[in-house]
Design a protein around this motif. Structure first.
Motif, PDB file in Angstrom:
ATOM      1  N   PHE A   1     -58.289   4.437 -38.198  1.00  0.00           N
ATOM      2  CA  PHE A   1     -58.010   3.125 -37.490  1.00  0.00           C
ATOM      3  C   PHE A   1     -56.977   3.761 -36.262  1.00  0.00           C
ATOM      4  O   PHE A   1     -56.079   4.722 -36.342  1.00  0.00           O
ATOM      5  N   ALA A   2     -57.043   3.220 -35.066  1.00  0.00           N
ATOM      6  CA  ALA A   2     -56.561   3.411 -33.710  1.00  0.00           C
ATOM      7  C   ALA A   2     -55.863   2.076 -33.394  1.00  0.00           C
ATOM      8  O   ALA A   2     -56.657   1.116 -33.240  1.00  0.00           O
ATOM      9  N   TYR A   3     -54.757   2.000 -33.368  1.00  0.00           N
ATOM     10  CA  TYR A   3     -54.225   0.552 -32.740  1.00  0.00           C
ATOM     11  C   TYR A   3     -54.690   0.215 -31.349  1.00  0.00           C
ATOM     12  O   TYR A   3     -54.579   0.802 -30.291  1.00  0.00           O
ATOM     13  N   LYS A   4     -55.225  -1.202 -31.631  1.00  0.00           N
ATOM     14  CA  LYS A   4     -55.594  -1.915 -30.431  1.00  0.00           C
ATOM     15  C   LYS A   4     -55.043  -3.410 -30.478  1.00  0.00           C
ATOM     16  O   LYS A   4     -55.458  -4.192 -31.349  1.00  0.00           O
ATOM     17  N   GLN A   5     -54.272  -3.805 -29.441  1.00  0.00           N
ATOM     18  CA  GLN A   5     -53.947  -4.831 -29.569  1.00  0.00           C
ATOM     19  C   GLN A   5     -54.690  -6.149 -29.855  1.00  0.00           C
ATOM     20  O   GLN A   5     -54.714  -7.039 -30.315  1.00  0.00           O
ATOM     21  N   GLU A   6     -55.848  -6.057 -28.781  1.00  0.00           N
ATOM     22  CA  GLU A   6     -56.838  -6.978 -28.845  1.00  0.00           C
ATOM     23  C   GLU A   6     -57.612  -7.346 -30.185  1.00  0.00           C
ATOM     24  O   GLU A   6     -58.082  -8.161 -30.596  1.00  0.00           O
ATOM     25  N   ASP A   7     -57.724  -5.995 -30.850  1.00  0.00           N
ATOM     26  CA  ASP A   7     -58.217  -6.212 -32.324  1.00  0.00           C
ATOM     27  C   ASP A   7     -57.465  -6.736 -33.242  1.00  0.00           C
ATOM     28  O   ASP A   7     -57.668  -7.233 -34.448  1.00  0.00           O
ATOM     29  N   TYR A   8     -55.851  -6.189 -33.316  1.00  0.00           N
ATOM     30  CA  TYR A   8     -55.079  -6.262 -34.333  1.00  0.00           C
ATOM     31  C   TYR A   8     -54.101  -7.686 -34.295  1.00  0.00           C
ATOM     32  O   TYR A   8     -54.029  -8.262 -35.410  1.00  0.00           O
ATOM     33  N   TRP A   9     -53.535  -7.863 -33.249  1.00  0.00           N
ATOM     34  CA  TRP A   9     -52.331  -8.747 -32.907  1.00  0.00           C
ATOM     35  C   TRP A   9     -52.808 -10.161 -33.589  1.00  0.00           C
ATOM     36  O   TRP A   9     -52.327 -10.715 -34.431  1.00  0.00           O
ATOM     37  N   ASN A  10     -53.924 -10.697 -32.944  1.00  0.00           N
ATOM     38  CA  ASN A  10     -54.107 -12.148 -33.605  1.00  0.00           C
ATOM     39  C   ASN A  10     -54.770 -12.131 -34.911  1.00  0.00           C
ATOM     40  O   ASN A  10     -54.504 -13.194 -35.718  1.00  0.00           O
TER      41      ASN A  10
ATOM     42  N   PHE B   1     -44.201   2.647 -38.571  1.00  0.00           N
ATOM     43  CA  PHE B   1     -43.198   2.589 -37.218  1.00  0.00           C
ATOM     44  C   PHE B   1     -43.175   3.864 -36.694  1.00  0.00           C
ATOM     45  O   PHE B   1     -42.885   4.892 -37.351  1.00  0.00           O
ATOM     46  N   LEU B   2     -43.684   3.860 -35.464  1.00  0.00           N
ATOM     47  CA  LEU B   2     -43.711   5.019 -34.717  1.00  0.00           C
ATOM     48  C   LEU B   2     -42.760   4.802 -33.283  1.00  0.00           C
ATOM     49  O   LEU B   2     -43.130   4.323 -32.450  1.00  0.00           O
ATOM     50  N   PRO B   3     -41.535   5.246 -33.369  1.00  0.00           N
ATOM     51  CA  PRO B   3     -40.553   5.093 -32.338  1.00  0.00           C
ATOM     52  C   PRO B   3     -41.016   5.619 -30.992  1.00  0.00           C
ATOM     53  O   PRO B   3     -40.607   5.204 -30.028  1.00  0.00           O
ATOM     54  N   ASN B   4     -41.675   6.634 -31.075  1.00  0.00           N
ATOM     55  CA  ASN B   4     -41.833   7.515 -29.680  1.00  0.00           C
ATOM     56  C   ASN B   4     -42.928   6.563 -28.964  1.00  0.00           C
ATOM     57  O   ASN B   4     -43.125   6.974 -27.771  1.00  0.00           O
ATOM     58  N   LYS B   5     -43.807   5.570 -29.532  1.00  0.00           N
ATOM     59  CA  LYS B   5     -44.720   4.898 -28.526  1.00  0.00           C
ATOM     60  C   LYS B   5     -44.041   3.735 -27.831  1.00  0.00           C
ATOM     61  O   LYS B   5     -44.367   2.998 -27.210  1.00  0.00           O
ATOM     62  N   SER B   6     -42.741   3.278 -28.377  1.00  0.00           N
ATOM     63  CA  SER B   6     -41.929   2.147 -27.648  1.00  0.00           C
ATOM     64  C   SER B   6     -41.871   2.441 -26.246  1.00  0.00           C
ATOM     65  O   SER B   6     -41.441   3.438 -25.705  1.00  0.00           O
ATOM     66  N   ASP B   7     -42.202   1.526 -25.509  1.00  0.00           N
ATOM     67  CA  ASP B   7     -42.104   1.543 -24.097  1.00  0.00           C
ATOM     68  C   ASP B   7     -41.498   0.486 -23.478  1.00  0.00           C
ATOM     69  O   ASP B   7     -41.725   0.016 -22.246  1.00  0.00           O
ATOM     70  N   THR B   8     -40.577  -0.478 -24.167  1.00  0.00           N
ATOM     71  CA  THR B   8     -39.764  -1.415 -23.640  1.00  0.00           C
ATOM     72  C   THR B   8     -38.360  -1.159 -23.898  1.00  0.00           C
ATOM     73  O   THR B   8     -37.784  -0.247 -24.735  1.00  0.00           O
ATOM     74  N   GLN B   9     -37.512  -1.811 -23.044  1.00  0.00           N
ATOM     75  CA  GLN B   9     -36.159  -1.683 -23.302  1.00  0.00           C
ATOM     76  C   GLN B   9     -35.497  -2.437 -24.190  1.00  0.00           C
ATOM     77  O   GLN B   9     -36.155  -3.529 -24.796  1.00  0.00           O
ATOM     78  N   GLU B  10     -34.599  -1.846 -24.947  1.00  0.00           N
ATOM     79  CA  GLU B  10     -33.618  -2.500 -25.895  1.00  0.00           C
ATOM     80  C   GLU B  10     -33.243  -4.026 -25.567  1.00  0.00           C
ATOM     81  O   GLU B  10     -32.767  -4.345 -24.369  1.00  0.00           O
TER      82      GLU B  10
ATOM     83  N   GLY C   1     -45.696  -5.539 -29.125  1.00  0.00           N
ATOM     84  CA  GLY C   1     -46.912  -4.867 -29.921  1.00  0.00           C
ATOM     85  C   GLY C   1     -47.861  -4.079 -29.238  1.00  0.00           C
ATOM     86  O   GLY C   1     -48.512  -3.422 -29.729  1.00  0.00           O
ATOM     87  N   VAL C   2     -47.914  -4.131 -27.799  1.00  0.00           N
ATOM     88  CA  VAL C   2     -49.071  -3.560 -27.012  1.00  0.00           C
ATOM     89  C   VAL C   2     -49.216  -2.172 -27.171  1.00  0.00           C
ATOM     90  O   VAL C   2     -50.184  -1.466 -27.538  1.00  0.00           O
ATOM     91  N   CYS C   3     -47.920  -1.305 -27.365  1.00  0.00           N
ATOM     92  CA  CYS C   3     -47.941   0.026 -27.499  1.00  0.00           C
ATOM     93  C   CYS C   3     -48.411   0.585 -29.015  1.00  0.00           C
ATOM     94  O   CYS C   3     -48.575   1.619 -29.027  1.00  0.00           O
ATOM     95  N   GLY C   4     -48.456  -0.255 -29.718  1.00  0.00           N
ATOM     96  CA  GLY C   4     -48.712   0.217 -31.125  1.00  0.00           C
ATOM     97  C   GLY C   4     -47.400   0.874 -31.881  1.00  0.00           C
ATOM     98  O   GLY C   4     -47.918   1.450 -32.827  1.00  0.00           O
TER      99      GLY C   4
END
Length: 384
Positions: free
Chosen positions: A262-271, A135-144, A115-118
């Motif tokens: 809104f701009a996704y920030k993991q530290e604000d959103y995830w928890n 869902f923003l596929p272009n932001k994905s930065d992890t392997q399948e 989720g870090v990449c938003g």
């Protein structure tokens, strides 16, 4: 000026007055009521029951999951075939256990790196009260990986947790901006579709596809040859969600024509998302117990913690960022809930609230066998 933490918590948990929430419980037909009662008996058998689920005993979370609305969604997904519905629900419960779907805190920690990449977040509500999953596929930065799939499931589950009483599906916005290759491999696509088809029937309300480059459109055009007209009708291409009346301006982020900064920030959103749904589910669990517990309790009753907000729009649109403040999502206590249902009573429910919003299943969705065979010969390369 970005949205404040307090406003973000409010926007996550409670629809604005611009959202039209259902005002009356759904109504079931006599045949639907008979089938629901048969499913309740299947999951709460007596010594004289003709058959019982192999998944017994069920945990409280599993019983809560098997709400009246869940039973009707699965029945609709099988065209009211009782034996098929029993088999599908058993398969779903087995799958949920294998994936640890009800282990919310543990799963949140496990899939947090995804989720870090938003690339995926749920925020805001449609004009009909459906949570909006982005869902923003272009932001994905992890392997399948299976963690990717588990992250998708986690976000689907949290989106469902945010559905108000009487709302049983979601709005999905997929923004392909900047994507220069197919959104996923054929193998992973098949897994995603299989999960949606088997375990999330009737969950899709509207899907909005934006900024589709030619290579992605090629992939989608091919996949859509296996999608039936009912599901295709739920997909909108390159539309303004606010102008089209899908999402109110005060519920939509600025990138999609709204007023929410809104701009996704993991530290604000995830928890915050995790804590919001845990607080809601704690209230629902108490309500469910007061209704008598067990399988088949109506979400219309045990989700009665929603109150339309009174905060001015300006508080939800643009305010100084304050990621350090303590956030505690507001929830009603069980003493604030009024109950009108008796345990396992056949509470009326609007059947059209489900049947009008079909999603992937064997009658309204993808022919997975044909899709799998065709995908075996499909090669999509990145745009040069």
């Amino acid at each position: 000026m970005s949205i404040s933490g307090q406003a973000l918590a409010h926007l996550l948990s409670t629809p604005r007055p611009s959202v039209r929430l259902p005002s009356t419980p759904p109504v079931y037909t006599p045949d639907q009521t008979r089938l629901i009662d048969a499913l309740i008996a299947y999951f709460t058998p007596t010594s004289t029951s003709p058959d019982k689920s192999p998944c017994l005993p069920l945990s409280p979370d599993e019983q809560l999951f098997l709400s009246r609305e869940t039973l009707i969604r699965f029945l609709t997904g099988t065209k009211n075939d009782l034996s098929h519905t029993k088999a599908r629900l058993d398969k779903c419960l087995t799958w949920r256990r294998s994936l640890g779907v009800d282990q919310i805190s543990e799963t949140a920690a496990e899939v947090a790196p995804e989720g870090v990449c938003g690339k995926e977040f749920v925020l805001g509500y449609s004009t009909k009260g459906q949570p909006v999953l982005h869902f923003l596929p272009n932001k994905s930065d992890t392997q399948e990986s299976q963690r990717q799939l588990k992250h998708v499931v986690y976000m689907l589950e949290r989106t469902a947790d945010l559905m108000p009483p009487g709302v049983n599906n979601l709005v999905l916005i997929i923004d392909f901006a900047g994507k220069k290759s197919a959104p996923t491999s054929p193998g992973m696509a098949k897994q995603f579709i299989s999960v949606l088809q088997d375990f999330y029937p009737e969950r899709l309300g509207t899907a909005v596809l934006l900024s589709i480059p030619w290579i992605v459109r090629k992939f989608l055009d091919f996949a859509f040859t296996f999608v039936d007209p009912v599901t295709k009708a739920k997909v909108r291409w390159h539309v303004d969600v606010v102008k089209e009346g899908i999402v109110p301006a005060d519920e939509a982020v600025k990138d999609y024509g709204g007023t929410v900064d809104f701009a996704y920030k993991q530290e604000d959103y995830w928890n915050l998302l995790r804590d919001t749904v845990l607080a809601k589910r704690a209230v629902w669990r108490e309500n469910w117990k007061q209704l008598g517990g067990g399988v088949g309790q109506p979400e219309w009753e045990f989700k009665k913690e929603y109150q339309q907000p009174t905060a001015p729009t300006s508080q939800l649109v643009s305010s100084p960022s304050n990621s350090q403040q303590q956030l505690s999502p507001a929830t009603a206590t069980s003493s604030e809930i009024t109950y009108a249902a008796t345990p396992n009573a056949s509470t009326p429910a609007r059947s059209e609230s489900v049947s009008s919003d079909a999603t992937y299943h064997e009658n309204h969705g993808l022919d997975l066998h044909s899709f799998d065979k065709a995908m075996g010969g499909l090669v999509i390369v990145e745009d040069a």
